[in-house]
Design a protein around this motif. Sequence first.
Motif, short mmCIF file in Angstrom:
data_model
loop_
_atom_site.label_atom_id
_atom_site.label_comp_id
_atom_site.label_asym_id
_atom_site.label_seq_id
_atom_site.Cartn_x
_atom_site.Cartn_y
_atom_site.Cartn_z
N TYR A 120 -2.36 -9.00 -7.78
CA TYR A 120 -0.82 -8.37 -7.49
C TYR A 120 0.10 -9.45 -7.81
O TYR A 120 -0.05 -10.45 -8.48
CB TYR A 120 -0.96 -8.37 -6.01
CG TYR A 120 -1.66 -7.23 -5.26
CD1 TYR A 120 -1.33 -5.92 -5.03
CD2 TYR A 120 -3.22 -7.61 -5.12
CE1 TYR A 120 -2.02 -4.95 -4.60
CE2 TYR A 120 -3.96 -6.56 -4.37
CZ TYR A 120 -3.57 -5.27 -4.05
OH TYR A 120 -4.27 -4.19 -3.76
N ALA A 148 -3.93 4.57 -1.65
CA ALA A 148 -4.01 3.10 -0.73
C ALA A 148 -3.16 3.61 0.58
O ALA A 148 -3.20 3.21 1.57
CB ALA A 148 -3.34 2.23 -1.24
N SER A 149 -2.38 4.64 0.58
CA SER A 149 -1.55 5.30 1.66
C SER A 149 -1.19 6.58 1.58
O SER A 149 0.01 6.76 1.18
CB SER A 149 -0.53 4.21 2.04
OG SER A 149 0.19 4.56 3.05
N ARG A 151 9.25 8.43 -1.29
CA ARG A 151 7.87 8.60 -1.48
C ARG A 151 7.34 10.03 -1.93
O ARG A 151 6.78 10.70 -2.65
CB ARG A 151 6.83 7.84 -0.73
CG ARG A 151 6.79 6.46 -0.46
CD ARG A 151 5.47 5.94 0.21
NE ARG A 151 4.27 6.19 -0.45
CZ ARG A 151 3.22 6.37 -0.07
NH1 ARG A 151 3.04 6.53 1.18
NH2 ARG A 151 2.00 6.25 -0.85
N GLU A 175 0.82 -1.07 0.11
CA GLU A 175 0.09 -0.01 0.09
C GLU A 175 1.05 1.31 -0.05
O GLU A 175 0.29 2.37 -0.20
CB GLU A 175 -1.02 0.07 1.17
CG GLU A 175 -1.78 -1.25 1.20
CD GLU A 175 -2.86 -1.32 2.39
OE1 GLU A 175 -3.67 -1.81 2.41
OE2 GLU A 175 -2.16 -0.66 3.54
N GLY A 176 2.16 1.11 0.31
CA GLY A 176 2.92 2.22 0.32
C GLY A 176 3.55 2.65 1.69
O GLY A 176 4.31 3.49 1.77
N TRP A 177 2.90 2.10 2.80
CA TRP A 177 3.63 2.50 3.96
C TRP A 177 4.63 1.49 4.44
O TRP A 177 4.70 0.50 3.85
CB TRP A 177 2.48 2.93 5.13
CG TRP A 177 1.73 1.50 5.31
CD1 TRP A 177 0.38 1.17 4.68
CD2 TRP A 177 2.00 0.46 6.15
NE1 TRP A 177 0.03 -0.03 5.13
CE2 TRP A 177 0.78 -0.77 6.20
CE3 TRP A 177 2.92 -0.02 7.19
CZ2 TRP A 177 0.74 -1.80 6.58
CZ3 TRP A 177 2.75 -1.20 7.86
CH2 TRP A 177 1.84 -2.08 7.59
N SER A 178 5.35 2.05 5.35
CA SER A 178 6.50 1.01 6.03
C SER A 178 6.65 1.26 7.47
O SER A 178 6.17 2.35 8.10
CB SER A 178 7.62 1.51 5.25
OG SER A 178 8.35 2.51 5.74
N ASP A 225 10.36 6.41 3.16
CA ASP A 225 9.22 7.36 3.23
C ASP A 225 9.50 8.84 2.68
O ASP A 225 8.67 9.36 1.81
CB ASP A 225 9.14 7.65 4.68
CG ASP A 225 8.46 6.36 5.37
OD1 ASP A 225 7.60 5.59 4.56
OD2 ASP A 225 8.63 6.11 6.50
N MET A 268 -8.51 0.60 -6.15
CA MET A 268 -8.21 -0.01 -7.28
C MET A 268 -6.51 -0.21 -7.23
O MET A 268 -5.81 -0.20 -8.42
CB MET A 268 -8.34 0.65 -8.33
CG MET A 268 -9.90 1.08 -8.54
SD MET A 268 -10.29 1.59 -10.00
CE MET A 268 -9.64 0.19 -11.14
N LEU A 269 -6.15 -0.85 -6.14
CA LEU A 269 -4.55 -0.79 -6.10
C LEU A 269 -3.80 -1.74 -6.98
O LEU A 269 -2.71 -1.47 -7.49
CB LEU A 269 -4.16 -1.10 -4.43
CG LEU A 269 -2.68 -0.99 -4.25
CD1 LEU A 269 -1.88 0.15 -4.41
CD2 LEU A 269 -2.31 -1.63 -2.77
#
Lengths: 303, 274
Positions: A297, B57-58, B228, A183-186, B225, B109-110
């Motif tokens: 995925y 999504a995040s 991103r 999802e993009g977080w860590s 991070d 819709m990831l």
Amino acid sequence: MTTNLEDEHSASEPETISSTESVPPRKPASFFEERPPQAMEVAPQLLRRWTRRDLLLFGSSAIAAVAAGGFLLPQTTLKRLGFIQGNKNWPKQEFLLNRTLRIDDDVAEALYSRNRLVPTYTKSQITPLKNNYNGATPDPSYIPEWRLTLDGIASGLSVSLDIRHLLVSFQLHEQVTRLVCVEGWSAIAWWAGFRFEDLLRAYPPTSQAKWARIESSVNLGPWGNPDPYFVSLDLSTAHHPQTLLATHLNGKPLTVEHGAPLRLIAPVKLGLKNIKAITRITYTKDEPADYWAKRGYSQYDGI
Amino acid sequence: MSHSTQLDHEPIATLTPGNQAGVRVVRRHYMLVRYSHWLNIPILLGLILSGVSIYWASPVYKHKPSPETGSFDPFADIGIWICAHVPGLHQYSSPPDWVYNHISLGPGMLAAALRLHWLCADLFMLNGLVFVAGSAMGGGWRSLLPRRTDLRDAFKMFRYYLGVPLSKLTRRSWLHPRFNTKYNPLQRVAYFSVPVAGLLSVLTGWALHKPMQLHWLTAIFGGYDKARVWHFWLMWILILFVVPHVILVLADGWDTLRSMIVGWSTRAERWEDF
């Protein structure tokens, strides 16, 4: 490249458009210097023909690009925009996008090295780790009865182990590594557990085995319905020294939110491969199914 | 167009048969550069649409959940505000999704977004190679390099742009500064920066895609991070370039737009000083 000889040569031939307009070419001072523009005289018919050709090429490419966009965009998006109604199925679209995923997985596999360690952090760099169970969090009542079943091992038997046995049989290792979610977080977390490699050594898989199918039968769907979770893991990743079967988070035994009593920590994979509350590991020759790969995925998820 | 190599020796080549009057044109953009220029439009559109769906999504930027709406994402707040204030949108089914429904593939819709993002990213990298090849083969890269006079000349251009509206109002002539170069210094800094931003987008993309195997690359951008954040703002740099780029091309006229399609321009007089 310009020499004096050629300068004289071009000056002596006045059939070029008009010598009054032209200035003797100057030698560029350096390789990086901008070059003078390339002027030329073109017959109008020829210029029209070039223009027609290039505009036609441009127009047909633009139409092709719009068609490609319509073909590649997800149905949901096109439906929302009002371009299509109902369900259209384009198997070739799936083929192309899945092919891209496979290529991407092949690149990830080529980049992977069993000897390359992931960065580790100090305990002061730990960040909060959220419970990212996709469905409901299981009821902890499964924990006292919990056992790990191993299938596809060389002895041909099915082995069932409890957590106490695992904790006394294997040496625990600690590591502070980053967990990266698709999802993009860590999050940076302090894990402890035994190496997957140690389990492979104690209970070696069959000689043909290249994959592990790791399953959690206690996983729940969004409404608390049973929804077993399963991931495929290549044995090369299982052998990585930082691939742990973790039993502890932040110095304490895993809580139910984080997959008590045993979960996978493979920092070289996206978080979705780091399956919680493992109940069964099956070694296989062929690549087993994967919960999220079935949902569009990547299958390899190497990061 | 095989005679281009001859042009170093002969400043003016002729393709006019007989004594018929020809049109004087100058080469502006090499073929591969033109192709890669236009291919960027569908590719970047695909990258941005899928990229914003991935962002959903995040979200990179979050605040404490609002007590009224439960939203923690400024993009969702904007959607909620728009649906509350724009007539005709009061009945919108999901106000927090309004922005995502309009600038991305859509929320939730990831998987689809990631697949499209990888496809477009692969094409973007290939297209970058086409641009590099075209710039090298056509020699156009030299026109993009910064030079010592840029600061002074950029000031002249700024002054020119500031004076344009006033000169239109007062109907006085206001001359465009003259430069002996293909681009004026403001164009040059933009056209130099955009390929750099494209390259950084690719590098931050790899830093996010393979933060373990390429952890040194992720470290260059300050960790996962921060990479991103870089990746997100590089998208905005590309978007913010496109807006004045399109306006100025349209303001500059048909010849400039056409030259990116056909490669040549009839504005030969700009380089008389050469």
